[in-house]
Design an enzyme around this catalytic site. Sequence first.
Site, PDB file in Angstrom:
ATOM      1  N   HIS A 169       0.815  -1.221   0.000  1.00 38.92           N
ATOM      2  CA  HIS A 169       0.000   0.000   0.000  1.00 38.92           C
ATOM      3  C   HIS A 169       0.846   1.267   0.000  1.00 38.92           C
ATOM      4  O   HIS A 169       0.343   2.348  -0.301  1.00 38.92           O
ATOM      5  CB  HIS A 169      -0.984   0.000   1.183  1.00 38.92           C
ATOM      6  CG  HIS A 169      -0.379   0.288   2.517  1.00 38.92           C
ATOM      7  ND1 HIS A 169      -0.075  -0.702   3.432  1.00 38.92           N
ATOM      8  CD2 HIS A 169      -0.030   1.445   3.114  1.00 38.92           C
ATOM      9  CE1 HIS A 169       0.421  -0.157   4.529  1.00 38.92           C
ATOM     10  NE2 HIS A 169       0.460   1.145   4.358  1.00 38.92           N
ATOM     11  N   ASP A 214       0.099  -7.504   1.383  1.00 39.52           N
ATOM     12  CA  ASP A 214       0.607  -6.149   1.581  1.00 39.52           C
ATOM     13  C   ASP A 214       2.134  -6.117   1.595  1.00 39.52           C
ATOM     14  O   ASP A 214       2.744  -5.376   2.361  1.00 39.52           O
ATOM     15  CB  ASP A 214       0.042  -5.531   2.865  1.00 39.52           C
ATOM     16  CG  ASP A 214       0.155  -4.006   2.876  1.00 39.52           C
ATOM     17  OD1 ASP A 214       0.297  -3.421   1.788  1.00 39.52           O
ATOM     18  OD2 ASP A 214       0.108  -3.408   3.964  1.00 39.52           O
ATOM     19  N   SER A 271       4.658   2.459   7.975  1.00 40.80           N
ATOM     20  CA  SER A 271       4.313   1.316   7.138  1.00 40.80           C
ATOM     21  C   SER A 271       5.485   0.898   6.265  1.00 40.80           C
ATOM     22  O   SER A 271       6.110   1.717   5.591  1.00 40.80           O
ATOM     23  CB  SER A 271       3.126   1.663   6.238  1.00 40.80           C
ATOM     24  OG  SER A 271       1.961   1.854   6.981  1.00 40.80           O
TER      25      SER A 271
END
Length: 474
Positions: free
Chosen positions: A113, A143, A214
Amino acid sequence: MVACVGATGMLASPAPVHAQSAPALRGLPDFTELVEQVGPSVVNIRTTEKVSARPSMNGMDEEMLEFFKRFGIPVPKIPRQQGPQRQQPEEQPRGVGSGFILSSDGYVMTNAHVVDGAEEVLVTLADKREFKARIIGADKRTDVAVVKIDATGLPAVRVGDVSRLKAGEWVMAIGSPFGLENTVTAGIVSAKQRDTGDYLPFIQTDVAINPGNSGGPLINMRGEVVGINSQIYSRSGGFMGISFAIPMDEAMRVSEQLRASGRVSRGRIGVQIDAVSKDVAESLGLAKSQGALVRGVETGSPAEKAGIEAGDIITRYDGKPVDKVADLPRLVGNTKPGTKTSITVFRRGATRDLSITIAEVESDEKTVAKAADLEGKSKPSTAAQQLGLVMAEITPAQAKELKIKGGVRVVSADDAAARAGLRADDVIVALANTEVRNLKEFEAVLAKIDKSKPINVLLRRGEWAQYTLIRPSR
């Protein structure tokens, strides 16, 4: 100095504390060496995207004009601007994330993402060198993404053994929360095998993770990367004490495929599954609530060819136990398509081993449920009516449509049957763990059942199968 007052009011000395009776005191861990060791391997990732400027008319863009037209508002007269109104697409900042160096020749791992939809990916190393990266591959299901920069001699991370990770163990994260590069946070592992998706058993921690973290590494006290920081549980958008990391063993399996082919190939068998409740397990004779209940089997799928039926409970796959429903897609997904393996099902009180050849998940795979057109004559039955049921035969065409050998159709359901969730047009294919193909067999099984106890029923509702328990009124 504080003294203790005894029962007599006199000052009394506190009771002596024996060193051997107190637990050994441990100091807090020092993360400075870990930061020096792993910090150079952590990178900042910035992405940009091109935004096309819409041609304008009367000095307004298309969205504003559409607003006036939709609500019948006269378009205001604005002096026409001189010259062409079209503008070239502009690159705008899209997001900030983190990543870490997988190999010295420039492969970097991050979250899918972070780079999804990016026009350009910029990787900044700890020594402030900046590189344009190309996306090697990204897998949205897990992911995980891999990007490549043109550099050599880079400090790569060491990958740890996730199986050695324990709840309560100290871990550390390095990343770029809110764009603040090289930020270090620490905490403990809160839980392992946390199910929040089909393909990943996440590592749950209380390490502070925020937007921008992230894709960064989760590091154990040996300086090894054990996970990729990926998600947080939040009601505010910021950290609230719960964060999740992708286990590194799962991430490495994905990254190897991405580096080899740019995509991830997963296995599938073509079943729709559900959890096995405690009540259903007990009524079927299973020792405990385990496995995956097959609610439907896709036409022409590996499962259908292997002989798996709706209502089966899959208890083992390739010799590995399926303890909970989430285990099955994970095990199957990690199997290379074309592999021939074994699958164990529990069907009406008996265990069967079936051979199955794994197919590949298609990217545009969709499951569409079809409603069956059920007809037939109803036949009153005293025993069935005691349970609130009026039943009917099904036709050969209906059996063919549902891909079953036989069964009986529910015309109406009241009282105990209705409380169990049965409804008109359900097709009962097994009663009390016994297959029933017609009304005669249904009546014969029902006559032998102790109707004062819960009765397990396997039914079909369209293409879906499920178990329920009819609990007679007392």
